[in-house]
Design a protein around this motif. Structure first.
Motif, PDB file in Angstrom:
ATOM      1  N   UNK A 198     -15.170  -0.881  19.622  1.00 10.13           N
ATOM      2  CA  UNK A 198     -14.139  -0.003  20.282  1.00 10.13           C
ATOM      3  C   UNK A 198     -12.706  -0.513  19.611  1.00 10.13           C
ATOM      4  N   UNK A 199     -12.455  -0.993  18.572  1.00 11.07           N
ATOM      5  CA  UNK A 199     -11.082  -1.414  18.257  1.00 11.07           C
ATOM      6  C   UNK A 199     -10.457  -1.465  16.855  1.00 11.07           C
ATOM      7  N   UNK A 200     -11.111  -0.214  15.924  1.00 11.64           N
ATOM      8  CA  UNK A 200     -10.891   0.071  14.950  1.00 11.64           C
ATOM      9  C   UNK A 200      -9.849  -0.030  14.489  1.00 11.64           C
ATOM     10  N   UNK A 201      -8.399  -0.419  15.005  1.00 11.24           N
ATOM     11  CA  UNK A 201      -6.704  -0.302  14.652  1.00 11.24           C
ATOM     12  C   UNK A 201      -6.952  -2.467  14.361  1.00 11.24           C
ATOM     13  N   UNK A 202      -7.776  -2.847  14.948  1.00 11.11           N
ATOM     14  CA  UNK A 202      -7.708  -4.087  14.923  1.00 11.11           C
ATOM     15  C   UNK A 202      -8.611  -4.574  13.778  1.00 11.11           C
ATOM     16  N   UNK A 203      -9.031  -4.057  13.630  1.00 15.80           N
ATOM     17  CA  UNK A 203     -10.370  -4.420  11.992  1.00 15.80           C
ATOM     18  C   UNK A 203      -9.247  -3.595  10.933  1.00 15.80           C
ATOM     19  N   UNK A 204      -8.782  -2.671  11.166  1.00 22.27           N
ATOM     20  CA  UNK A 204      -8.395  -2.249   9.794  1.00 22.27           C
ATOM     21  C   UNK A 204      -6.545  -2.772   9.123  1.00 22.27           C
ATOM     22  N   UNK A 205      -6.145  -3.328  10.405  1.00 21.11           N
ATOM     23  CA  UNK A 205      -4.982  -3.246   9.667  1.00 21.11           C
ATOM     24  C   UNK A 205      -4.297  -3.977   8.974  1.00 21.11           C
ATOM     25  N   UNK A 206      -5.135  -5.232   8.902  1.00 25.56           N
ATOM     26  CA  UNK A 206      -5.015  -6.262   7.224  1.00 25.56           C
ATOM     27  C   UNK A 206      -4.856  -5.817   6.024  1.00 25.56           C
ATOM     28  N   UNK A 207      -6.112  -4.990   6.167  1.00 29.76           N
ATOM     29  CA  UNK A 207      -6.289  -4.046   5.251  1.00 29.76           C
ATOM     30  C   UNK A 207      -5.366  -2.969   5.100  1.00 29.76           C
ATOM     31  N   UNK A 208      -4.736  -2.124   5.668  1.00 30.61           N
ATOM     32  CA  UNK A 208      -3.373  -1.789   5.236  1.00 30.61           C
ATOM     33  C   UNK A 208      -2.395  -2.404   4.773  1.00 30.61           C
ATOM     34  N   UNK A 209      -2.084  -4.148   5.896  1.00 27.63           N
ATOM     35  CA  UNK A 209      -0.672  -4.862   5.324  1.00 27.63           C
ATOM     36  C   UNK A 209      -0.867  -5.063   3.543  1.00 27.63           C
ATOM     37  N   UNK A 210      -2.461  -5.210   3.335  1.00 30.52           N
ATOM     38  CA  UNK A 210      -2.612  -6.209   1.616  1.00 30.52           C
ATOM     39  C   UNK A 210      -2.722  -4.852   0.932  1.00 30.52           C
ATOM     40  N   UNK A 211      -2.835  -3.893   1.387  1.00 29.55           N
ATOM     41  CA  UNK A 211      -1.962  -2.446   0.071  1.00 29.55           C
ATOM     42  C   UNK A 211      -1.243  -2.199  -0.352  1.00 29.55           C
ATOM     43  N   UNK A 212      -0.320  -1.709   1.286  1.00 26.73           N
ATOM     44  CA  UNK A 212       1.001  -1.474   1.318  1.00 26.73           C
ATOM     45  C   UNK A 212       1.937  -3.375   0.180  1.00 26.73           C
ATOM     46  N   UNK A 213       1.407  -4.169   0.689  1.00 26.77           N
ATOM     47  CA  UNK A 213       1.994  -5.552   0.396  1.00 26.77           C
ATOM     48  C   UNK A 213       2.023  -5.256  -1.328  1.00 26.77           C
ATOM     49  N   UNK A 214       0.987  -4.418  -2.076  1.00 25.18           N
ATOM     50  CA  UNK A 214       0.854  -4.772  -3.540  1.00 25.18           C
ATOM     51  C   UNK A 214       1.165  -3.840  -4.076  1.00 25.18           C
ATOM     52  N   UNK A 215       1.024  -2.221  -3.200  1.00 25.09           N
ATOM     53  CA  UNK A 215       1.769  -1.532  -3.644  1.00 25.09           C
ATOM     54  C   UNK A 215       3.522  -1.327  -4.115  1.00 25.09           C
ATOM     55  N   UNK A 216       3.885  -2.501  -3.292  1.00 19.99           N
ATOM     56  CA  UNK A 216       5.389  -2.627  -2.461  1.00 19.99           C
ATOM     57  C   UNK A 216       5.848  -3.355  -3.911  1.00 19.99           C
ATOM     58  N   UNK A 217       4.901  -4.297  -3.947  1.00 23.22           N
ATOM     59  CA  UNK A 217       5.258  -5.653  -5.088  1.00 23.22           C
ATOM     60  C   UNK A 217       5.049  -4.952  -6.364  1.00 23.22           C
ATOM     61  N   UNK A 218       4.110  -3.850  -6.846  1.00 28.02           N
ATOM     62  CA  UNK A 218       3.819  -3.582  -8.105  1.00 28.02           C
ATOM     63  C   UNK A 218       4.559  -2.358  -8.215  1.00 28.02           C
ATOM     64  N   UNK A 219       5.451  -1.627  -7.338  1.00 26.03           N
ATOM     65  CA  UNK A 219       5.868  -0.186  -7.873  1.00 26.03           C
ATOM     66  C   UNK A 219       8.002  -0.739  -7.979  1.00 26.03           C
ATOM     67  N   UNK A 220       8.269  -2.001  -6.838  1.00 24.63           N
ATOM     68  CA  UNK A 220       9.156  -1.851  -6.516  1.00 24.63           C
ATOM     69  C   UNK A 220      10.604  -1.394  -5.882  1.00 24.63           C
ATOM     70  N   UNK A 221       9.256  -0.452  -5.380  1.00 24.43           N
ATOM     71  CA  UNK A 221       9.471   0.157  -4.271  1.00 24.43           C
ATOM     72  C   UNK A 221       9.590  -0.743  -2.788  1.00 24.43           C
ATOM     73  N   UNK A 222      10.435  -0.103  -1.411  1.00 24.40           N
ATOM     74  CA  UNK A 222      10.701  -0.810  -1.194  1.00 24.40           C
ATOM     75  C   UNK A 222      10.422   0.796   0.438  1.00 24.40           C
ATOM     76  N   UNK A 223       9.822   0.477   2.049  1.00 26.49           N
ATOM     77  CA  UNK A 223      10.275   1.418   2.994  1.00 26.49           C
ATOM     78  C   UNK A 223      10.949   2.569   3.019  1.00 26.49           C
TER      79      UNK A 223
END
Length: 334
Positions: A198-223
């Motif tokens: 019943x707490x899917x957000x907590x289960x998925x937050x770290x995966x979002x962090x992992x992918x976004x961190x990789x994306x910004x590192x790989x592309x050199x883009x920023x939020x």
């Protein structure tokens, strides 16, 4: 052409030529109600089971997407689609009569982004000229499979999210259009050890962090480079956790950040607790709200990062933790 930079694939030559989003009554009553192509007041869609209702919902959405492209289903070489149901039966039954090769996908609520990753790589890489990426979910079919029959009347936890009755479809092509897929970042499974279904957000937050961190590192883009950054279905709890994680990494999310599970419902008026969820949540918000704004230039650049909780009723009942995954898709106005 497709080139790799770290985890990210640069998809030069992938475009989105059309998109469609269809939702149910509750979603149509939310803040984005007018953004969707259709809102069905009868969420049975004339069918005798919730599973058949979901299949009809997805079939209607794919057909509408193809119609908006001025094409026929036989003009597409591949369909990438998925849903939340066992063996992806919702999407399989939806497209079984199309006569087009199908690659069924399961990424839970990340499925729409996963489908776009696959379709974009196939078209940019020259393996197909036209593909369909689609996903769906239905509140009633999901409740029956993952929780309790609707008549049970169980109490929902404050951290729980409401499965969206909705579907989205996008036609991806190598032909130039007003929306291009610049890059995609397939996600890595991340397990935070959360066992509360019943707490899917907590289960998925770290995966979002992992992918976004990789994306910004790989592309050199920023939020700050994006008009909108939308995660898919972290809801209120998970999106706040993600903000904290990104800030700690020195890549604080800007005011452009939001979450599809927060956008689609009015949490104060619609009693959905922590927000929306389900494959159809990210799919319908992407195809009903985000892509139209990229197409006409209101958003010059958008990042769609859909997250999924990789669980089943069996794994949850056996006490296993809930791993998460997130796939990111960078789309831009041409």
């Amino acid at each position: 052409m497709v080139t790799r930079n770290g985890k990210t694939l640069i998809t030069d030559g992938a475009f989105i030529e059309s998109f469609a989003a269809i939702v149910g009554k509750k979603e149509g009553e939310g803040p984005l109600g007018r953004e969707f192509d259709r809102v069905y007041s009868d969420t049975t869609l004339g069918q005798d089971s919730w599973e058949r209702s979901e299949s009809t919902l997805l079939k209607d959405t794919v057909n509408l997407c193809i119609s908006k492209a001025g094409a026929s289903v036989r003009d597409y070489q591949l369909i990438f689609c998925g849903d939340l149901l066992d063996q992806c039966m919702g999407s399989s039954m939806a497209v079984k009569d199309f006569g087009v090769p199908v690659l069924g996908l399961y990424g839970a609520c990340s499925t729409m982004a996963e489908a776009l990753v696959m379709a974009s790589v196939y078209t940019a890489g020259g393996a197909a000229e036209r593909c369909i990426a689609a996903a769906s979910s239905h509140f009633c079919s999901a409740e029956r499979q993952f929780r309790f029959p609707l008549g049970y009347g169980g109490q929902r936890a404050p951290t729980s999210q409401w499965t969206v009755t909705g579907a989205g479809a996008a036609a991806v092509t190598c032909r130039k259009s007003s929306v291009t897929v610049k890059a995609v970042t397939p996600g890595t499974i991340v397990d935070m050890g959360v066992t509360d279904a019943n707490n899917m957000g907590a289960a998925m937050a770290a995966s979002a962090f992992d992918t976004l961190n990789a994306f910004f590192t790989d592309t050199g883009m920023s939020p700050e480079d994006f008009d909108i950054i939308a995660t898919g279905d972290l809801g209120l709890v998970g999106s706040e956790m993600l903000r904290d994680m990104m800030s700690a990494e020195g890549k604080a999310l800007s005011s452009s950040y939001t979450d599809c599970g927060i956008l689609i419902f009015d949490r104060e008026k619609q009693d959905v607790h922590a927000g929306g969820s389900g494959c159809g949540c990210g799919a319908s918000v992407l195809c009903g709200y985000i892509l139209p704004r990229v197409s006409d230039g209101r958003f010059k650049r958008a990042l769609f990062a859909a997250t999924g909780a990789l669980m089943s009723p069996t794994s949850s009942q056996q006490g296993d933790s809930i791993p998460g995954i997130c796939h990111a898709v960078w789309v831009e106005h041409v």
